[in-house]
Enzyme design. Structure first.
Site, PDB file in Angstrom:
ATOM      1  N   LYS A  58      10.105 -25.144 -15.622  1.00 51.46           N
ATOM      2  CA  LYS A  58       9.479 -26.376 -15.696  1.00 51.46           C
ATOM      3  C   LYS A  58       8.092 -26.163 -16.394  1.00 51.46           C
ATOM      4  O   LYS A  58       7.672 -26.839 -17.279  1.00 51.46           O
ATOM      5  CB  LYS A  58       9.412 -26.928 -14.451  1.00 51.46           C
ATOM      6  N   GLN A 102       8.750 -29.384  -5.551  1.00 52.82           N
ATOM      7  CA  GLN A 102       9.787 -28.985  -5.667  1.00 52.82           C
ATOM      8  C   GLN A 102      10.623 -28.896  -4.211  1.00 52.82           C
ATOM      9  O   GLN A 102      10.196 -28.543  -3.125  1.00 52.82           O
ATOM     10  CB  GLN A 102       9.890 -27.506  -6.117  1.00 52.82           C
ATOM     11  N   ASP A 125      10.176 -37.205 -10.574  1.00 53.36           N
ATOM     12  CA  ASP A 125      11.567 -36.870 -10.315  1.00 53.36           C
ATOM     13  C   ASP A 125      12.346 -38.230  -9.985  1.00 53.36           C
ATOM     14  O   ASP A 125      13.234 -38.219 -10.185  1.00 53.36           O
ATOM     15  CB  ASP A 125      11.455 -36.439  -8.738  1.00 53.36           C
TER      16      ASP A 125
END
Ligand code: NAD
Length: 291
Positions: A58, A102, A125
């Site tokens: 990422k 995460q 997200d």
């Protein structure tokens, strides 16, 4: 001479490279116009090998696209308060437009609490209840990256999706539910199949678009697929073949491929698109501050 295959394999790597190029250009143009460099912060708790690889990929993509990025690493044994403090600090930073924690977190930490604590305008997200609500009410701002990537592939492959019957296998908050919502907003007729569904294969056989997000290696064989369907395989399952580790999807690619119009491979399908859409969401988050 090799016969030409009628099946199209949707190349997620190529498409994500294309998206990243488009976004890199947009970031440069915005900065030339005087807008601040979009910033992404990723929080990694512990050293889970898969999570460490995801975070590295990422960040690599963010840097490639010209974003400012940083990783906040916390020990696996850190307290909820320590993690909360990091998120609150990132919420307040003006140079950070997108925050991603995460998942999964170590068992003693609450994912729900952290998802709810992230500023919804920085929630790249798309898991915060505010963003979930905005998506369900047709006012989507930040949408979960994996379904967003799947939609991008479907739209580029099929154009207008109006009237198509889409079946989504899986009802998770991360993939299944937002995927179904996005398909509904694209005017599809949507069915959701899950672990309690009776005769899932029969429902899937009606699908013009079949999205598999289950987490069961090669569950979907050709008896689940309508001829000419477009199949999107979200699953990532680690298996062992002849003593070697191999990643497979939720779809048995070899069995299904010649029955459908187009299919995504694993790896190289949905995975790279998910990361490209994280960059897209960071850009969307940064643009919310435009006057
Ligand atoms: P999850 O475990 O949260 O949800 C799985 C869903 O599948 C559940 O809703 C369950 O009801 C359903 N299910 C389970 N067994 C079933 C069966 N036999 N028939 C029908 N439905 C069944 O998983 P998730 O987070 O949604 O992820 C699904 C898969 O997608 C996993 O393999 C995960 O690794 C992968 N994934 C990939 C990406 C990517 O970027 N490619 C991103 C997220 C998740």
């Amino acid at each position: 001479m090799q016969e030409e295959s009628p099946v199209k394999v949707i190349d997620g790597r190529k498409l994500s490279d294309l998206l990243l190029e488009e976004m890199t250009q947009e970031v440069q143009e915005r900065m030339q116009e005087g807008y601040p460099q979009p910033g992404l912060a990723v929080v990694l708790v512990g050293e889970d090998p898969a999570s460490t690889i995801y975070v590295r990929n990422k960040i690599r993509c963010a840097e490639k696209a010209g974003l400012f990025s940083l990783v906040k690493r916390l020990d696996a044994s850190c307290s909820q308060q320590t993690l909360d403090d990091v998120v609150v600090e990132l919420n307040e930073r003006e140079d950070i437009h997108g925050i991603l924690v995460q998942l999964p977190l170590p068992k003693h930490l609450s994912e729900e609490r952290i998802i709810n604590l992230i500023d919804p305008t920085k929630d790249v997200d798309g898991f915060h209840p505010v963003n979930v609500g905005l998506l369900s009410s047709g006012q989507a701002k930040l949408v979960p990256c994996t379904p967003l990537g799947c939609m991008e592939m479907l739209k580029r492959e099929m154009g207008d999706l109006t009237g198509k019957h889409a079946v989504v296998i899986g009802r998770s908050n991360i993939v299944g539910k937002p995927m179904a919502n996005l398909l509904l907003q694209a005017n599809c007729t949507v069915s959701i199949v899950h672990s309690k569904t009776i005769d899932a294969a029969a429902l899937c056989r009606q699908a013009d678009i079949l999205v598999a997000a289950v987490g069961v290696a090669e569950l979907v064989d050709k008896s689940w697929v309508k001829p000419g369907a477009v199949v999107i395989d979200v699953g990532i399952n680690a298996t062992e073949v002849d003593g070697k580790r191999k990643l497979v999807g939720d779809v048995n690619f070899a069995d299904v491929a010649d029955k459908c119009r187009a299919i995504t491979p694993v790896p190289g399908g949905v995975g790279p698109m998910t990361i490209a859409c994280l960059i897209k969401n960071t850009l969307t988050a940064a643009k919310q501050h435009d006057i």
